[in-house]
Structures are given as C-alpha cells and as structure tokens.
Design an enzyme around this catalytic site. Structure first.
Site, short mmCIF file in Angstrom:
data_model
loop_
_atom_site.label_atom_id
_atom_site.label_comp_id
_atom_site.label_asym_id
_atom_site.label_seq_id
_atom_site.Cartn_x
_atom_site.Cartn_y
_atom_site.Cartn_z
N ARG A 159 60.89 42.61 32.83
CA ARG A 159 61.38 41.75 34.18
C ARG A 159 60.48 41.44 35.00
O ARG A 159 60.46 40.33 35.66
CB ARG A 159 62.62 42.33 34.65
CG ARG A 159 63.90 42.25 33.51
CD ARG A 159 65.18 42.90 34.16
NE ARG A 159 66.40 42.83 33.37
CZ ARG A 159 67.59 43.52 33.59
NH1 ARG A 159 67.52 43.85 34.75
NH2 ARG A 159 68.51 43.33 32.60
N GLU B 297 38.15 36.46 44.10
CA GLU B 297 37.13 36.28 44.46
C GLU B 297 36.65 36.71 45.91
O GLU B 297 35.71 37.31 46.31
CB GLU B 297 36.15 35.11 44.04
CG GLU B 297 36.29 34.57 42.45
CD GLU B 297 37.69 34.04 42.01
OE1 GLU B 297 37.51 33.12 41.09
OE2 GLU B 297 38.70 34.27 42.70
N CYS C 267 37.29 28.80 45.59
CA CYS C 267 36.52 30.24 45.30
C CYS C 267 35.08 29.75 44.90
O CYS C 267 34.18 30.44 45.33
CB CYS C 267 37.18 31.03 44.52
SG CYS C 267 38.70 31.69 44.63
#
Length: 373
Positions: free
Chosen positions: A187, A56, A87
């Site tokens: 991975r 955001e 946020c």
C-alpha cells in the site's frame, strides 16, 4: 560496454539509496545517486518528496567541491525546469568528469536530452549499468510516462485451495499478521488502492496505510494513498468507514442521472465522485486507469473480491499479481480467487513467478503475466 567491479558496487549503492525513496517520491521517480572521488564516496543522496531535492542535488550538497569526480545515478538526470531546477545543469556547473546512468528517462521532458547536454559539456556519459534493476524500481513511473496508464498490481490472500472467503463472505483473517504487515508495504508503494462496492459493503474497510516511515526504514513522511471504490450503481453508504478515514476517497461510478443524484450524499460526506462510461453496465476500468494516470498515479493496487479482481485480469489490465497463500483449506463451498471466463486449458493465463518467499507462516508469490497476455 564493460563496467568495472567498482562501478557495479557504486551503482548497487545508488539503487539501495533509491529504494529509500520508493514510498515517498510519487509522482516523481525514485532515484539514487553516489559521487566518487579517488575511490571514496564523498556524496550520496536520494530523491526527496515532490518539490524537494532530487538525488543528484542531495549528493552534490554532501560532496561539496567535486571537479573531476564520477557520478553514479539510477535514472537519467533531468534537463527541464520543474518544481526544482534541472539536475543536468548542476552537474555541469560542478565540473564532474564522468556520469554513469543506469537507465534513460523516457519522460518526454527528458528522453535523452539530459545525457546529450552532459556530453555536449564534455562530460563522459555511460548508460546501462544495472538497468534492469533500475527499471524495476520505477516500473510504475515508466509505464505511466510511456503508456499513459499506471502499473496495476492485484493483491490476493487465499487459502491453499485458492479460496478468499467463506460462502458467507467471512474473510478475516486468512493470513498471519506478518503477511498483513507486508501488504502495508505494498500500500505504501501505491498511489491508489482500488476496491469494489462488494468488498466495501461486506468488510467495510478503511483501506488506510497503517505502517510508519520508521517501520519502512524511510526518512521522509508517508502519504495516505488515494482510496478508490468502484461502485457502478452508486450503492455506497455515506456512513462507510472508508469515508471517515484520513486521505482522499474517490467513488468511480457510471455517468447516469440516478448515479449523479445519489452521489450528492457521498460528496457531502467528503467523497469525490468521478463519472465514467459503462462497459456492459460496469464501470469502464480502462477509463478509470486513464483518469488515475492523469492524476499522476504511478502504481495502483487492487484489493478486491473475485469479481473486480477478475475483471482487471480479464480486461488485460494486470501487470503484477501478488498472492499470499495461507496453509489452510476452506473447502469447495468457499469463494474463489477470481471470476474469470476461462473454459479450456488452452485459454489459461500463463504467469511467470518473479519472487517466492515465506512471510510468517504464509507463502508470498509475486507473478507477472506472460508478454502475450
């Protein structure tokens, strides 16, 4: 609740942005955000590595002046002070008029409070647009904060007749380079790679990440996943390649006097050793996963032989199984995929196929166990 075609398009873009963060934000969730004004995107962003901006904030900084705008975000905006500010307060201060959230954040630090604060500030909030896709993107984070365990992905490479190595233990290579590159992506999305002492002694792998951020299409630097060797009897050599590679290597062993004595050489070689309770003379895998969750691991990937991979499945710890099938036959003397105590057809483990595709010459199947597993 009915969302418009434009709402769907904007949230799809936000999810695409979140995908750019899925390799770099752990332990935080990967989030994407889009800001719309007068039917034009004026700001967008995604979560940066821990300590950096959330999605955001990135979008707000790009957008500049945003009163009356609509914000699309893939996860409920945070409402607490962490390494960065909340946020929610940034959105309120920016005087946006509408926020569409894909899914609520079950983290106890948020858990609906972000949405409530926005609503209390007079901002229209709608929740649930493309929720399934948003939850899939952060399945590891969501499991860790709700259940206290990481998402467990077991990866196997096998011949068409279900064999993972010859009777001698030889297993390099079963699949093509394309499939092995795809494993690097798995991975990169994992916080820890778990293997067993058998695989370590037979293959002497480094288990490092050998793919670049550029190859993954991400902007932020990649981190080496933690490497975990399950070694109940503390048999690993201090000369093992896994100890020479960059990043943290953890040895999980039993809490016994001999193991503590044997661990000293490995600690001197750079390993961290954790001592865990026993389950039938093996390392208690549930206890191991709890420790990894406490270390903020969202997803772990098991790259091991039939014994340890089968143990994760037999203990009911499997969340996702990814198999790469090579168009080869190894014969009945070769080693099987799993050691599993299944004696009857009725006792089988049912799996649901979530995705199937070709990777080079190999077939990649992504599966999850049925809910009653």
């Amino acid at each position: 609740m009915k969302f418009s075609a434009q709402d769907h398009n904007m949230m799809a873009r936000a999810l695409q942005l979140a995908g750019k963060a899925c390799y770099t934000t752990a332990p935080n969730p990967a989030v994407g955000c889009v800001i719309l004004s007068n039917n034009k995107i004026i700001g967008e962003g995604f979560t940066r590595p821990a300590g950096g901006n959330h999605a955001e904030i990135e979008a707000l900084q790009m957008a500049g002046d945003v009163p009356g705008c609509t914000v699309y975000v893939t996860l409920e905006p945070c409402s607490h002070q962490g390494k960065t500010g909340p946020c929610v307060q940034a959105l309120i201060k920016a005087k946006v008029s509408r926020v569409i959230v894909a899914t609520e954040d079950p983290n106890p630090k948020v858990s609906g409070s972000g949405i409530k604060q926005l609503q209390d500030a007079g901002i229209e909030v709608e929740v649930g647009l493309m929720e399934a896709q948003a939850r899939e993107l952060n399945k590891g984070f969501l499991k860790r904060v709700t259940e206290g365990n990481p998402w467990v992905l077991v990866k196997m490479a096998a011949s068409l007749d279900g064999r993972t190595a010859m009777a001698s233990g030889q297993s390099q290579w079963i699949t093509t380079p394309a499939a092995r590159l795809d494993v690097q992506r798995l991975r990169a999305a994992s916080c820890a790679i778990i293997t067993g002492i058998g695989t370590q002694q037979m293959d002497n792998p480094s288990l490092t990440l050998r793919i670049t951020a550029e190859e993954l299409g991400v902007e932020d630097p990649l981190q080496q996943p933690m490497r975990v060797v399950v070694d109940a009897q503390m048999q690993m050599s201090a000369d093992a390649r896994i100890l020479q590679a960059p990043g943290l290597c953890v040895i999980a062993t039993l809490d016994k006097p001999q193991q503590r004595e044997n661990s000293k050489a490995l600690v001197a070689a750079g390993a961290e050793v954790i001592f865990l309770p026993a389950q039938d003379e093996h390392v208690d895998l549930r206890a191991l996963l709890e420790v990894l969750a406490q270390r903020d691991c969202n997803q772990v990937m098991v790259e091991a032989g039939a014994g340890l991979a089968g143990a994760f499945i037999a203990e009911g710890l499997l969340d996702e199984l990814v198999c790469y099938w090579a168009p080869k036959l190894f014969g009945s003397q070769a080693r099987p995929m799993f050691d599993l105590p299944i004696d009857t057809i009725d006792a089988h483990l049912a799996l649901s196929v979530k995705d199937m595709r070709m990777v080079g010459e190999d077939i990649k199947l992504t599966m999850q166990p049925d809910k009653d597993y």
